[in-house]
Design an enzyme around this catalytic site. Structure first.
Site, mmCIF file in Angstrom:
data_model
loop_
_atom_site.group_PDB
_atom_site.id
_atom_site.type_symbol
_atom_site.label_atom_id
_atom_site.label_comp_id
_atom_site.label_asym_id
_atom_site.label_seq_id
_atom_site.Cartn_x
_atom_site.Cartn_y
_atom_site.Cartn_z
ATOM 1 N N HIS A 35 0.831 -1.216 0.000
ATOM 2 C CA HIS A 35 0.000 0.000 0.000
ATOM 3 C C HIS A 35 0.864 1.265 0.000
ATOM 4 O O HIS A 35 0.397 2.334 0.379
ATOM 5 C CB HIS A 35 -0.983 0.001 1.174
ATOM 6 N N THR A 36 2.078 1.137 -0.443
ATOM 7 C CA THR A 36 2.941 2.302 -0.622
ATOM 8 C C THR A 36 2.919 2.800 -2.060
ATOM 9 O O THR A 36 3.246 3.958 -2.320
ATOM 10 C CB THR A 36 4.398 1.957 -0.250
ATOM 11 N N SER A 68 -11.726 -16.902 -21.937
ATOM 12 C CA SER A 68 -10.732 -17.473 -21.029
ATOM 13 C C SER A 68 -11.179 -18.834 -20.548
ATOM 14 O O SER A 68 -12.366 -19.181 -20.619
ATOM 15 C CB SER A 68 -10.520 -16.553 -19.830
ATOM 16 N N ALA A 133 -5.409 -14.797 -4.696
ATOM 17 C CA ALA A 133 -4.387 -15.161 -3.716
ATOM 18 C C ALA A 133 -3.454 -14.015 -3.377
ATOM 19 O O ALA A 133 -2.507 -14.186 -2.610
ATOM 20 C CB ALA A 133 -3.567 -16.347 -4.239
ATOM 21 N N GLY A 134 -3.678 -12.847 -3.961
ATOM 22 C CA GLY A 134 -2.787 -11.725 -3.713
ATOM 23 C C GLY A 134 -1.511 -11.804 -4.518
ATOM 24 O O GLY A 134 -0.529 -11.144 -4.181
ATOM 25 N N SER A 136 -1.488 -11.135 -7.837
ATOM 26 C CA SER A 136 -1.744 -10.252 -8.966
ATOM 27 C C SER A 136 -2.001 -10.979 -10.270
ATOM 28 O O SER A 136 -1.343 -10.768 -11.285
ATOM 29 C CB SER A 136 -0.622 -9.228 -9.153
ATOM 30 N N SER A 137 -3.011 -11.820 -10.241
ATOM 31 C CA SER A 137 -3.489 -12.418 -11.482
ATOM 32 C C SER A 137 -3.974 -11.351 -12.452
ATOM 33 O O SER A 137 -3.893 -11.523 -13.671
ATOM 34 C CB SER A 137 -4.610 -13.417 -11.189
ATOM 35 N N GLU A 170 -6.851 -1.036 -14.958
ATOM 36 C CA GLU A 170 -7.333 -1.521 -13.661
ATOM 37 C C GLU A 170 -8.059 -0.415 -12.901
ATOM 38 O O GLU A 170 -9.085 -0.650 -12.266
ATOM 39 C CB GLU A 170 -6.173 -2.068 -12.838
ATOM 40 N N ASP A 182 2.120 -3.732 -9.261
ATOM 41 C CA ASP A 182 1.885 -5.053 -9.833
ATOM 42 C C ASP A 182 2.244 -5.083 -11.313
ATOM 43 O O ASP A 182 2.885 -6.017 -11.799
ATOM 44 C CB ASP A 182 0.425 -5.452 -9.653
#
Length: 392
Positions: A35-36, A68, A133-134, A136-137, A170, A182
């Site tokens: 979060h920086t 997909s 899952a965090g 970054s898909s 995004e 990301d």
């Protein structure tokens, strides 16, 4: 079958033809710096071996169609309609498709290209990046899409510009108020190294991690608690950061130093102060981690990883019980360091551990989750890998 093979097969099923090429981009693990990024600060991620693959073919009708393996219903629009869809009418598009369609829109916007002047395309996606899952898909989809369209449309954009297009997609096409970490990690990753990124200037340095030489492995503990950046908790944290920067009269929390935190405390409410404190101290932890790696090696960064987790748990309040359990179990079983990684509210924790201890730590984590009545986590190791590329 590999994800690359699945993308190729899905394309052939969709079109009856062979693709003109295959591209891929990785997910990422953020070693430290959470979060920086949207606060113009510092981050230190690396690209994972897990990748999203896309098979692309040209069309003659000026349309873009995406499909997909996780949602085989094709989504199709005219390229000339993208401006009308994004961002105002994004809700008319199923969420997963906003990522590739949003990248197409952002690329055309960034280059001033007339949508009627580029070829239509079919895009078929498959991925082995764990969703939710965090890891970054989303950036992996964006990086693969951007790389493919940049090549086929002949846009001539560099990797930083492609990362910027992914972030715009995004932020505006999907509606997730994320920073650029990301996308930059996915585009710029290198084998056995991390990307030390200044999110204000976008200056990036490749920093050797030295895990292999030190006999260390980076374990990912996917709690299977799914998270979503477009939900309210993420936006609320970002708004608190903006309030803190405004109170201090600076463009972003990047400009606030640790020794200025007492001043911040006098200007904002208690919750906003804790949000600010996390970002300001996390920025310093990133700088300290990079310096420590260079001077002392990876075994010396453990306390910084643990401090980062405590800050996210207590000040930013984005951890969940499963993440805390993963970190504490790793610590109790000898991990050099551990922390949650990603946007929070679920997702994954990471643990830096001795290679010989991998089976024991994995077993301890699985046992701890079972004893607590949590869903069994997905536990695996990752090695830093290369960024977006053309595969065929």
């Amino acid at each position: 079958m590999t994800a690359a093979g699945e993308a190729h097969g899905l394309f052939s099923t969709l079109t009856g033809n062979e693709p003109v090429g295959l591209w891929s981009a990785p997910g990422r693990v953020n070693l430290i710096g959470e979060h920086t990024d949207y606060n113009d600060g510092f981050v230190f991620p690396f690209a994972t071996p897990h990748r999203t693959h896309v098979a692309l073919g040209r069309r003659s009708d000026g349309r873009i169609r995406v499909v997909s393996t996780f949602d085989e219903a094709p989504v199709e629009v005219a390229l000339t309609d993208l401006d009308a869809l994004f961002p105002e009418r994004r809700d008319e598009v199923v969420e997963w498709a906003r990522y590739p369609l949003g990248v197409a829109w952002a690329l055309l916007q960034a280059t001033g290209t007339d949508a009627a002047s580029v070829t239509g395309v079919d895009l078929a996606f498959a991925s082995d990046v764990p969703v939710g899952a965090g890891l970054s898909s989303s950036a992996a989809i964006e990086g693969a899409t951007g790389s493919a369209l940049n090549d086929v449309w002949g846009l001539g954009l560099d990797r930083v510009a492609l990362a910027q297009a992914g972030r715009r997609a995004e932020n505006e096409a999907v509606g997730a108020p994320t920073g650029i970490m990301d996308q930059m990690a996915s585009m710029l990753g290198e084998t056995d190294a991390g990307t030390f990124l200044d999110c204000r200037s976008l200056d990036a340095q490749v920093v050797a991690l030295g895990f292999d030489a030190a006999g260390l492995e980076l374990m990912v503990i996917d709690t299977r608690v799914a998270h979503a950046h477009s939900t309210g908790g993420y936006g609320e944290r970002r708004a608190a950061c903006e309030r803190g920067a405004e109170a201090m009269g600076v463009p972003a929390l990047r400009d606030v130093r640790v020794n200025q935190l007492p001043q911040v405390e006098q200007l904002v409410d208690e919750v906003t102060y804790r949000r600010v404190r996390h970002v300001v101290t996390e920025n310093q932890r990133v700088l300290d981690t990079v310096r420590t790696l260079r001077e002392q090696g990876p075994r010396a960064i453990g306390d910084l990883l643990y401090a980062s987790h405590a800050s996210m748990r207590d000040d930013f309040e984005i951890s969940v019980p499963e993440l805390d359990l993963a970190v504490e179990t790793a610590r109790e079983n000898g991990a050099v360091g551990a922390r949650m990684t990603g946007g929070g509210f679920g997702g994954s924790a990471i643990a830096l551990i001795d290679r010989a201890a991998v089976p024991a730590v994995r077993g301890a984590v699985l046992a701890a989750f079972a004893a607590a009545g949590h869903t069994e986590p997905h536990v695996f190791t990752v090695r830093p890998s290369e960024g977006a590329r053309r595969d065929g």
